[in-house]
Design a protein around this motif. Structure first.
Motif, mmCIF file in Angstrom:
data_model
loop_
_atom_site.group_PDB
_atom_site.id
_atom_site.type_symbol
_atom_site.label_atom_id
_atom_site.label_comp_id
_atom_site.label_asym_id
_atom_site.label_seq_id
_atom_site.Cartn_x
_atom_site.Cartn_y
_atom_site.Cartn_z
ATOM 1 N N PRO A 104 9.257 -3.994 16.744
ATOM 2 C CA PRO A 104 8.417 -3.409 15.682
ATOM 3 C C PRO A 104 7.421 -4.438 15.145
ATOM 4 C CG PRO A 104 10.577 -3.923 14.812
ATOM 5 C CD PRO A 104 10.643 -4.239 16.283
ATOM 6 N N TYR A 105 6.237 -3.974 14.832
ATOM 7 C CA TYR A 105 5.197 -4.778 14.196
ATOM 8 C C TYR A 105 4.830 -4.124 12.869
ATOM 9 C CZ TYR A 105 4.560 -7.434 18.494
ATOM 10 O OH TYR A 105 4.766 -8.251 19.576
ATOM 11 N N TYR A 106 4.340 -4.931 11.952
ATOM 12 C CA TYR A 106 4.122 -4.449 10.581
ATOM 13 C C TYR A 106 2.691 -4.750 10.149
ATOM 14 C CZ TYR A 106 9.198 -4.257 10.622
ATOM 15 O OH TYR A 106 10.501 -3.982 10.954
ATOM 16 N N ARG A 107 2.122 -3.788 9.405
ATOM 17 C CA ARG A 107 0.781 -3.910 8.847
ATOM 18 C C ARG A 107 0.831 -3.673 7.344
ATOM 19 N NH1 ARG A 107 -3.373 -3.505 12.674
ATOM 20 N NH2 ARG A 107 -2.729 -2.776 14.744
ATOM 21 N N PRO A 108 -0.041 -4.324 6.565
ATOM 22 C CA PRO A 108 -0.061 -4.090 5.105
ATOM 23 C C PRO A 108 -0.918 -2.884 4.747
ATOM 24 C CG PRO A 108 -1.590 -5.841 5.640
ATOM 25 C CD PRO A 108 -0.949 -5.418 6.946
ATOM 26 N N ARG A 109 -0.637 -2.311 3.588
ATOM 27 C CA ARG A 109 -1.438 -1.217 3.030
ATOM 28 C C ARG A 109 -1.811 -1.591 1.590
ATOM 29 N NH1 ARG A 109 0.429 3.417 2.016
ATOM 30 N NH2 ARG A 109 -1.354 4.672 2.663
ATOM 31 N N PRO A 110 -2.919 -2.352 1.403
ATOM 32 C CA PRO A 110 -3.269 -2.836 0.049
ATOM 33 C C PRO A 110 -3.531 -1.720 -0.951
ATOM 34 C CG PRO A 110 -4.508 -3.999 1.763
ATOM 35 C CD PRO A 110 -3.848 -2.839 2.422
ATOM 36 N N GLY A 111 -3.996 -0.568 -0.478
ATOM 37 C CA GLY A 111 -4.325 0.500 -1.407
ATOM 38 C C GLY A 111 -3.135 1.158 -2.065
ATOM 39 N N SER A 112 -1.923 0.837 -1.650
ATOM 40 C CA SER A 112 -0.742 1.489 -2.206
ATOM 41 C C SER A 112 0.009 0.624 -3.208
ATOM 42 C CB SER A 112 0.214 1.870 -1.065
ATOM 43 O OG SER A 112 0.640 0.710 -0.359
ATOM 44 N N LEU A 113 -0.535 -0.539 -3.579
ATOM 45 C CA LEU A 113 0.183 -1.436 -4.482
ATOM 46 C C LEU A 113 0.333 -0.835 -5.876
ATOM 47 C CD1 LEU A 113 -1.363 -4.888 -3.482
ATOM 48 C CD2 LEU A 113 0.903 -4.006 -2.915
ATOM 49 N N VAL A 114 -0.721 -0.221 -6.406
ATOM 50 C CA VAL A 114 -0.659 0.353 -7.749
ATOM 51 C C VAL A 114 0.301 1.533 -7.782
ATOM 52 C CG1 VAL A 114 -2.001 1.467 -9.568
ATOM 53 C CG2 VAL A 114 -2.980 -0.441 -8.300
ATOM 54 N N ALA A 115 0.231 2.389 -6.778
ATOM 55 C CA ALA A 115 1.139 3.541 -6.737
ATOM 56 C C ALA A 115 2.588 3.092 -6.611
ATOM 57 C CB ALA A 115 0.755 4.452 -5.564
ATOM 58 N N ALA A 116 2.831 2.044 -5.839
ATOM 59 C CA ALA A 116 4.198 1.535 -5.705
ATOM 60 C C ALA A 116 4.702 0.962 -7.020
ATOM 61 C CB ALA A 116 4.242 0.477 -4.606
ATOM 62 N N ALA A 117 3.824 0.245 -7.757
ATOM 63 C CA ALA A 117 4.241 -0.294 -9.050
ATOM 64 C C ALA A 117 4.538 0.823 -10.044
ATOM 65 C CB ALA A 117 3.157 -1.218 -9.592
ATOM 66 N N LYS A 118 3.750 1.882 -10.028
ATOM 67 C CA LYS A 118 4.022 3.011 -10.915
ATOM 68 C C LYS A 118 5.317 3.706 -10.533
ATOM 69 C CE LYS A 118 -0.799 3.940 -12.119
ATOM 70 N NZ LYS A 118 -1.919 4.921 -12.057
ATOM 71 N N ALA A 119 5.613 3.777 -9.238
ATOM 72 C CA ALA A 119 6.858 4.399 -8.808
ATOM 73 C C ALA A 119 8.070 3.596 -9.270
ATOM 74 C CB ALA A 119 6.867 4.549 -7.289
ATOM 75 N N LEU A 120 7.951 2.281 -9.291
ATOM 76 C CA LEU A 120 9.050 1.433 -9.760
ATOM 77 C C LEU A 120 9.100 1.318 -11.278
ATOM 78 C CD1 LEU A 120 8.938 -1.536 -7.208
ATOM 79 C CD2 LEU A 120 10.606 0.323 -7.311
ATOM 80 N N GLY A 121 8.011 1.711 -11.953
ATOM 81 C CA GLY A 121 7.967 1.600 -13.403
ATOM 82 C C GLY A 121 7.573 0.235 -13.910
ATOM 83 N N CYS A 122 6.976 -0.606 -13.051
ATOM 84 C CA CYS A 122 6.583 -1.954 -13.465
ATOM 85 C C CYS A 122 5.071 -2.125 -13.511
ATOM 86 C CB CYS A 122 7.201 -2.995 -12.532
ATOM 87 S SG CYS A 122 6.740 -2.814 -10.789
ATOM 88 N N HIS A 123 4.334 -1.033 -13.540
ATOM 89 C CA HIS A 123 2.886 -1.138 -13.599
ATOM 90 C C HIS A 123 2.457 -1.640 -14.981
ATOM 91 C CE1 HIS A 123 -1.299 -0.397 -12.858
ATOM 92 N NE2 HIS A 123 -1.380 0.459 -13.869
ATOM 93 N N GLY A 124 1.630 -2.677 -15.003
ATOM 94 C CA GLY A 124 1.165 -3.261 -16.249
ATOM 95 C C GLY A 124 1.942 -4.471 -16.711
#
Length: 723
Positions: free
Chosen positions: A620-640
């Motif tokens: 397996p190889y892995y690629r980043p998705r920079p556009g999903s960082l804000v959505a991921a932080a909101k999903a975890l509840g740590c945005h801001g």
């Protein structure tokens, strides 16, 4: 020698020759007095054989651009100014210029006259011609050294907001329009005190003023100045220019390639309308910044095409004042001429300034700094296990931050407090403090607090004691290294990209609780940083382990958490591969010596290429998705989380700065510093005004007089806008 136009007895006022009146009330005498041509007096007493005369534009308007001309026999028709000092830089007149553009001159005039009378100095007050402006002429019986006059001017400027003290600090070109000279906006400089022109002429001449040098020393002591001894004459040292000034078809400019990219502060100066009392300062600051970026005159002239620029930073060049704060828009030709004069002046001044970040390639030390940062980064990358421990991410972030600031500033000795470092690296202030201590113990940094503030450290060169150290090869002709500027730009871009990736809220520390929203942690952030740095191609698990120093199980756990939040995606490279047999590029068909392989299912590739496809299909190889960082932080509840930490540290920094200012004010001498509206003892009426300079904000105090830090913090929080 008697003064022309003034009798020898003019210094002694008899009751029959001068009326008994208050010179500060502005009440005219009830009978006619003999007038004296004060302009002719100034020309005869001029300390130099030249004056400065204003020039006119093609439309006939005065440009407020004074040029030197020989001393005439008759006063010029237009605005002109006489020098205050002679060729030896010794002052014959000390003129205090109170400018109404800086505020109400009434309180400052009263304070200044009280100082002069306490020192035993005689003076002459004149209305400068502009609305509210005042000139206070003080003549010296013997020439004054420039050091003494400059110390008086600087000390007075700290207490008189409307005082323009620059002309008293520049004996070479300091000049003032004499009494009777016309103003460019109409009107003339008029005598106010004393109203008797014969008495004023006596006070303006060295033989009748009675002002000895000791009286000026007393004035300096009254204003709390510390003058140099009168016998010491300063040595004039001309600073050598740091940059070459060119003047060709592109106009005056600094040598180098123009940098058209403007930072946020310069762009704000260009587009925002400045305060009324900072119009000229804003233009000078803007042009200095553009000159340091190697802009040319055609580039600056093109800024006049946009209205937001003309009403913003270029407002001073596009307008002129008429009788107060009213601004008149200049014609396009006059605006360009005025801007061209200001540009030439700012280019000459910018050439004497120290080199900035945009011009570091011209310095001699930047090459050493770039080489040191390259060695430090290579040694750090060669031993990734050092940064895979519990405190590793914070240590590596602190080291990368020091390297970035060293590249930007061109020096390895940096003053960086823990709060600024914490905001830039997305860690806590205590974490960054401990990280700096660990880097110091390991030999990456050296404490230089003895040479500066507490956060001063030096980035040390790589030695054999560092893990992964490899001596650089000496000599060789295998290739030419890239220029220092390109290497520096590449390193800055790489470090900025790495630090920015680690600042994402999704990589905050801790687990989610009732009072804290946890993220994935900075170890997962190190995995993501490597994917971002190599975004041009995906990385395998083994490559990530080799670059980060984590065990495969640990790296797989972080990758699983990143994939669950869609921050990282899995890419199976089983479609296009290079051919080991015929070296066909990925996506191209295999070929043989006879030509292209027959395109049949399963037979259009060489055996080695099909084997490579099967091997890679299981990796397996892995690629980043920079556009999903804000959505991921909101999903975890740590945005801001990062913004909240930055706001908290900003309040602490402002609180500390405010308290330090309070301590400086408490320790400062209070003699000569008075609060409230200042009036002269003979002033007829009280003038209450709001000056443009903001008063000192008093630090909150408790009932026993101690500093109330909690109340001060609450005030700062109320001033900061909440999201």
């Amino acid at each position: 020698m008697p003064t022309p136009g003034v009798s020898e007895e003019s210094g002694e006022h008899s009751p029959s020759s001068a009326p008994n009146h208050n010179p500060h009330t502005g009440v005219l005498p009830l009978f006619e007095v003999e007038l004296v041509d004060l302009q002719a007096l100034f020309l005869e007493l001029s300390p130099r054989a030249s004056i400065r005369v204003d020039t006119r534009s093609g439309e006939g308007d005065w440009l407020h651009s004074y040029k030197s001309q020989p001393l005439p026999q008759v006063a010029p028709y237009g605005p002109y100014a006489v020098h205050l000092a002679d060729r030896l830089d010794r002052f014959r007149w000390v003129c205090f210029d109170l400018d109404s553009k800086r505020g109400d001159t009434g309180p400052d005039l009263s304070t200044l006259l009280r100082w002069l009378e306490e020192a035993g100095l005689t003076y002459v007050v004149a209305a400068s011609g502009s609305a509210g402006g005042r000139h206070v002429w003080v003549t010296s019986a013997e020439p004054l050294e420039a050091v003494l006059v400059a110390s008086i001017a600087k000390a007075a400027a700290l207490r008189l907001p409307t005082l323009d003290h620059g002309l008293l600090c520049n004996p070479a070109t300091g000049a003032v329009r004499p009494i009777g000279a016309p103003h460019r906006d109409g009107g003339r400089s008029q005598l106010q005190a004393p109203l008797d022109s014969r008495r004023a002429a006596a006070l303006l001449s060295p033989t009748g003023c009675g002002n000895v040098s000791d009286a000026f020393v007393r004035l300096a002591l009254i204003i709390d100045s510390v003058p140099a001894p009168a016998t010491v004459r300063p040595r004039i040292v001309r600073e050598q220019q740091h940059a070459q000034v060119l003047d060709d078809e592109l106009g005056p400019r600094l040598a180098g390639t123009p940098n058209t990219l403007l930072d946020d502060e310069t762009f704000a100066l260009l587009t925002r309308r400045p305060a009324e009392d900072r119009v000229s300062e804003t233009l000078a600051s803007l042009l200095d910044r553009l000159a340091l970026r190697r802009w040319t005159w055609p580039m600056v002239e093109k800024l006049l095409d946009e209205r937001r620029h003309r009403e913003g930073g270029l407002l001073h060049a596009c307008t002129s004042t008429r009788r107060g704060t009213l601004r008149i828009v200049l014609p396009e030709t006059q605006a360009r001429e005025k801007l061209a004069r200001q540009w030439a002046r700012c280019v000459a001044y910018a050439a004497t300034l120290p080199l900035t970040e945009d011009t570091l390639e011209w310095t001699e030390t930047i090459a050493d700094v770039v080489a040191l940062v390259e060695d430090v980064q290579a040694a750090a990358d060669a031993h990734p296990e050092r940064w895979a421990c519990k405190s590793g991410p914070a240590d590596r972030a602190a080291l990368d931050l020091r390297c970035l600031y060293a590249l930007r500033s061109g020096t390895t000795v940096l003053d960086l407090d823990v709060r600024r470092a914490a905001i830039a690296a997305a860690h806590g202030r205590s974490t960054m403090h401990r990280a700096q201590n660990r880097l110091t113990l390991d030999g990456w940094l050296a404490d230089r607090a003895t040479d500066g503030p507490a956060g001063t450290h030096e980035l040390l060169p790589v030695t054999a004691a560092h893990p992964g150290f490899t001596p650089a090869a000496q000599g060789g002709t295998q290739g030419t290294p890239p220029p220092v500027g390109e290497r520096r730009t590449t390193l800055i871009s790489r470090l900025q990209e790495r630090l920015a990736a680690g600042q994402a809220d999704v990589f905050a520390y801790g687990r989610a609780t009732e009072t804290h929203a946890g993220g994935l942690g900075h170890h997962a952030g190190r995995i993501y940083q490597q994917l971002i740095e190599h975004a041009e191609r995906p990385l395998s698990l083994s490559e990530l382990c080799a670059r980060t120093g984590y065990a495969p199980r640990t790296a797989a756990r972080h990758l699983s958490a990143l994939r669950n939040l869609m921050v990282v995606t899995r890419a199976v490279m089983a479609v296009h591969h290079e051919c080991p047999t015929c070296q066909a590029a990925p996506g191209a068909r295999c070929t043989t010596a006879a030509g292209t392989v027959v395109r049949r299912r399963g037979a259009d590739q060489h055996v080695a290429r099909r084997t490579l496809t099967r091997e890679r299909s299981g990796t397996p190889y892995y690629r980043p998705r920079p556009g999903s960082l804000v959505a991921a932080a909101k999903a975890l509840g740590c945005h801001g989380v990062t913004a909240s930490r930055a706001r908290r540290y900003a309040v602490e920094i402002e609180l500390y700065r405010w308290w330090r200012q309070e301590e400086e004010w408490m320790r400062a001498p209070k003699k000569g510093v008075r609060t409230g509206v200042q009036t002269h003892q003979e002033q007829a009426e009280l003038v209450v005004t709001t000056l443009p300079a903001l008063p000192r904000r008093r630090y909150p105090r408790t009932a026993d007089g101690r500093g109330d830090h909690a109340a001060a913090k609450a005030r700062i929080l109320r001033r900061i806008a909440t999201a």
